[in-house]
Design a protein around this motif. Structure first.
Motif, mmCIF file in Angstrom:
data_model
loop_
_atom_site.group_PDB
_atom_site.id
_atom_site.type_symbol
_atom_site.label_atom_id
_atom_site.label_comp_id
_atom_site.label_asym_id
_atom_site.label_seq_id
_atom_site.Cartn_x
_atom_site.Cartn_y
_atom_site.Cartn_z
ATOM 1 N N ALA A 1 -7.599 6.175 3.096
ATOM 2 C CA ALA A 1 -6.467 5.976 3.945
ATOM 3 C C ALA A 1 -5.264 6.638 3.892
ATOM 4 O O ALA A 1 -4.401 7.018 4.790
ATOM 5 N N ASN A 2 -4.777 6.873 2.593
ATOM 6 C CA ASN A 2 -3.360 7.579 1.962
ATOM 7 C C ASN A 2 -3.490 8.904 2.477
ATOM 8 O O ASN A 2 -2.864 9.488 3.022
ATOM 9 N N LYS B 1 -3.353 9.038 6.258
ATOM 10 C CA LYS B 1 -1.866 8.636 6.733
ATOM 11 C C LYS B 1 -0.926 9.945 6.746
ATOM 12 O O LYS B 1 -0.218 10.181 7.364
ATOM 13 N N GLN B 2 -1.122 10.709 5.604
ATOM 14 C CA GLN B 2 -0.503 11.892 5.399
ATOM 15 C C GLN B 2 -0.890 12.847 6.472
ATOM 16 O O GLN B 2 0.163 13.644 7.155
ATOM 17 N N THR C 1 0.807 11.837 9.877
ATOM 18 C CA THR C 1 2.187 11.886 9.583
ATOM 19 C C THR C 1 2.625 13.303 9.934
ATOM 20 O O THR C 1 3.389 13.702 10.521
ATOM 21 N N ILE D 1 -2.315 4.883 12.226
ATOM 22 C CA ILE D 1 -2.889 5.506 11.069
ATOM 23 C C ILE D 1 -1.721 5.781 10.211
ATOM 24 O O ILE D 1 -1.893 5.890 8.802
ATOM 25 N N SER D 2 -0.772 6.370 10.677
ATOM 26 C CA SER D 2 0.472 6.923 9.862
ATOM 27 C C SER D 2 1.238 5.695 9.348
ATOM 28 O O SER D 2 2.522 5.922 8.531
ATOM 29 N N GLY D 3 1.074 4.401 9.959
ATOM 30 C CA GLY D 3 1.537 3.284 9.223
ATOM 31 C C GLY D 3 2.955 2.900 10.225
ATOM 32 O O GLY D 3 3.899 2.137 9.807
#
Length: 741
Positions: free
Chosen positions: A36-37, A40-41, A44, A62-64
């Motif tokens: 997930a991290n 996310k990166q 972004t 997904i990027s929060g």
């Protein structure tokens, strides 16, 4: 937070340094937090300015960036027609649930409210979209395979965007599938009385499982029943619910051995008696007004014709067969060439009382099986030996390569069509895999009864959209707006209302044959198939070559065009492009088969119907499986796949009896069973025809010995096949000329 900022800063530098290449270090797929991290990166770092609103929401989520994602999806829902926002509504519930303190309860509450605010037809459309066509397992496998296949420490921006989108689908559907399944099914129970525990005893002592569905609040009224007879247990409930919401009683009958029925599953074999008996049962129920209609597609289309094999039940007032398969005609073989896609289908429908989705979706197993068989060169009847699992149905098919009594007993045959005198609406598509089955019933019905009350509707649809509602694009081709009719929800029930309730006939059925002309945004309506055409474009094959193409000429000529196929060579395949996917492309394989091209058309023309062929050739074998593909080479230089034919030469004259060829003796083989099409061919277009021999991993390989093709092996391939086509060989295109009308 500082570490994340530093990582994003380094990613930004990398984008400049590596010309849109992003650093990528794999993590374990089982480590959901690390994955997930990483996603996310990537989300972004991707350039989100060029994304559509629909894709932008995915990257924001997904990027929060949840606040931005909420605003984006809410605007998307406002801008999207309600019937097209099924996915967006579910995504919105997911987003709001993920930022709540209790994901499961919040999602269920939000989605329950959404369903309660939707009418019957909206909920059924949701079910058809999210449950009947559930793609969750595919989304999970698609992301996992894409991730595993990355073998570099950097990936392109394009690949990163693709990976983020695939991760979005995997994450959202894996988290919500069980939840929206539960809520949708709960909502159905709020609207309908569903009795799924009915067992009917047949006259020969077997059992048939039946489901009865009535709209709550209307159960005291006698109504007409709409019957769906299907082998696909557990998948037709929305069809019966749709009937109930349209003012009818919905009934589902499943094939012997399915659902609650005991005994083995034997597709196709008993519908010719069992469906008739279920219709009889319906007519005697207290809620029945003794009027029954049937509809459904594919197998469910076959069952309608099977019900009338021996006689038409007095209560059966009409049928609407859509993309109806005809066993022995177009399934499991087409023009006597047995394809292997039916191999896995047998397990799918017979492994249990419902459907074995796990085995059906095991794409690696089926792809590997095809490849191992092809590369090994063993006999076609050894597929289940390679697979390691006995396939009883497949082995039965192996015993019936011609259209023999085994197939004939399943559906009306010849004079048995003469007694079928009820109104019928046949629906199929130009790119429907079962089109030739649907047209077999239509043509045979017209052959044995004079002017039957039988309508045909056909358009630019495939096997699925011919049964439902076509969308804007079909296999990369943008459909005319006129083609975008709602077949299932509107046309089918307009027909039932016309026949069973005395209402107006559907407006689109202006004549007996109704077809959408691709590229013109209009429908044409004719009294018969023959009336679709008023002219013919005929081309003869010529050995004269211009660059990469042999030529097509208007007259017979003295040409001899030779082709050799080495069946021992398993590094290559032939005839791999006969299946129309995509419909339009920039190039074709000019080295696969014999490729012929005409002069550019001097005027616009409309091709209407099935193209014909008459091939004259000599061959050094006793038989051959061949194909003819028809393309339009557009003025812009693209190849549009119009139609194709694939068949076995020894059955060309008679699908019931094999007539072997005499090696090295000239013969003429005629065919007229190609896929029907209607499309405008613009001035400046050329006709491209590909004549080929079938040698690939999708179907039997006919080595030409004259023995049963299922038994032939690569050992029969010592001598390459050599075929010499003459210039008397012709291809005829049925066309409509508006100036001659």
């Amino acid at each position: 937070m500082k570490k994340l900022f530093l990582l994003l800063f380094l990613l930004a530098i990398s984008i400049t340094s590596f010309a849109q290449e992003l650093p990528f270090n794999k993590v374990k797929l089982s480590d959901s937090i690390a994955l997930a991290n990483q996603m996310k990166q990537l989300a972004t770092a991707c350039d989100q300015k060029k994304l559509s609103a629909f894709d932008l929401f995915k990257f924001q989520l997904i990027s929060g960036k949840y606040k931005d994602a909420v605003a984006t999806i809410e605007q998307s829902i406002k801008d999207t027609p309600r019937e097209e926002s099924i996915y967006l509504d579910m995504y919105q519930a997911y987003l709001k649930a993920i930022i709540s303190s209790n994901f499961i309860d919040t999602f269920k509450l939000l989605y329950r409210k959404h369903l309660m605010n939707s009418d019957d037809f909206e909920v059924l459309n949701i079910d058809d979209t999210l449950i009947s066509r559930d793609a969750t397992d595919y989304f999970i496998a698609d992301f996992n395979n894409s991730y595993k296949n990355i073998e570099t420490d950097t990936i392109s921006m394009e690949r990163a965007q693709s990976l983020v989108k695939k991760y979005f689908f995997k994450t959202v559907y894996a988290a919500t599938r069980n939840l929206f399944f539960e809520e949708i099914k709960h909502d159905h129970k709020r609207r309908y009385h569903i009795n799924d525990s009915i067992l009917i005893q047949t006259n020969d002592g077997a059992e048939v499982s039946v489901v009865l569905i009535q709209r709550k609040g209307t159960t005291s009224i006698k109504k007409s029943a709409i019957l769906i007879a299907s082998i696909y247990a557990g998948t037709n409930e929305t069809g019966a619910m749709l009937s109930a919401s349209k003012g009818y009683i919905g009934v589902i009958m499943n094939t012997r051995g399915k659902r609650l029925s005991s005994g083995d599953v034997k597709p196709f074999e008993y519908e010719n008696t069992d469906v008739y008996e279920v219709i009889d049962w319906i007519s005697k129920q207290p809620w029945s007004n003794q009027k029954v209609g049937m509809y459904g597609g594919s197998y469910n289309g076959f069952t309608q014709w099977a019900s009338m094999k021996h006689k038409v039940h007095p209560a059966l007032k009409t049928i609407v067969p859509m993309v109806a398969i005809a066993p022995g005609i177009d399934y499991p073989m087409e023009n006597n060439v047995l394809h292997n896609y039916s191999y896995s289908w047998n397990f799918y429908v017979s492994n249990n009382k419902f459907l074995d989705n796990e085995v059906s979706n095991d794409y690696n197993r089926w792809e590997n099986l095809k490849n191992i068989w092809y590369n090994s060169g063993v006999a076609f009847n050894k597929l289940d030996s390679i697979d390691g699992t006995e396939n009883k149905l497949w082995n039965v098919y192996m015993q019936h390569p011609s259209y023999d009594d085994f197939w004939k007993k399943m559906i009306p045959y010849q004079q048995e069509f003469a007694k079928i005198n009820i109104p019928i609406l046949t629906i199929t598509g130009y790119y429907d895999d079962s089109q030739r089955g649907a047209m077999y019933y239509y043509n045979q019905h017209h052959k044995y009864i004079k002017n039957p009350n039988h309508y045909l509707l056909v358009g630019p649809y495939d096997h699925w959209t011919s049964q439902t509602k076509p969308v804007e694009y079909l296999r990369n081709y943008k459909l005319d707006k006129a083609a975008l009719i709602n077949i299932r929800y509107d046309l089918v029930y307009q027909w039932f209302d016309y026949i069973l309730k005395g209402k107006e006939k559907p407006s689109i059925l202006k004549d007996k044959v109704n077809f959408q002309v691709m590229g013109t945004n209009r429908w044409m309506h004719k009294p018969s198939i023959n009336a679709m055409t008023n002219d013919t474009l005929q081309f003869h094959l010529s050995a004269h070559k211009i660059k990469d193409f042999y030529t097509l000429t208007p007259k017979p000529n003295a040409s001899k065009i030779e082709m050799t196929v080495d069946f021992k060579d398993r590094k290559n395949m032939t005839n791999t492009e006969y299946y129309p996917w995509p419909l339009e492309k920039e190039s074709i394989n000019l080295k696969d088969g014999l490729v012929f091209k005409s002069e550019p058309l001097k005027n616009d023309a409309i091709i209407n119907g099935s193209f014909l062929g008459n091939l004259e050739f000599t061959i050094n074998k006793k038989d051959v499986d061949y194909s003819v593909i028809l393309y339009q080479l557009t003025p812009e230089g693209n190849y549009f796949h119009l139609s194709y034919y694939i068949g076995r030469a020894s059955f060309a004259k008679d699908r019931e009896h094999r007539n072997l060829l005499i090696p090295n003796q000239k013969i003429q083989i005629a065919f007229d069973n190609s896929k029907l099409i209607s499309k405008k061919l613009e001035k400046g277009s050329s006709i491209v025809i590909v004549v080929n021999i079938n040698k690939n991993n999708n179907a039997q390989i006919n080595y030409g010995t004259g023995r049963d093709v299922n038994l032939e092996t690569i050992k029969d391939a010592e001598i390459p096949l050599k075929i010499i086509l003459t210039g008397k060989s012709s291809i005829s295109l049925p066309v409509w000329d508006d100036l001659k009308s």
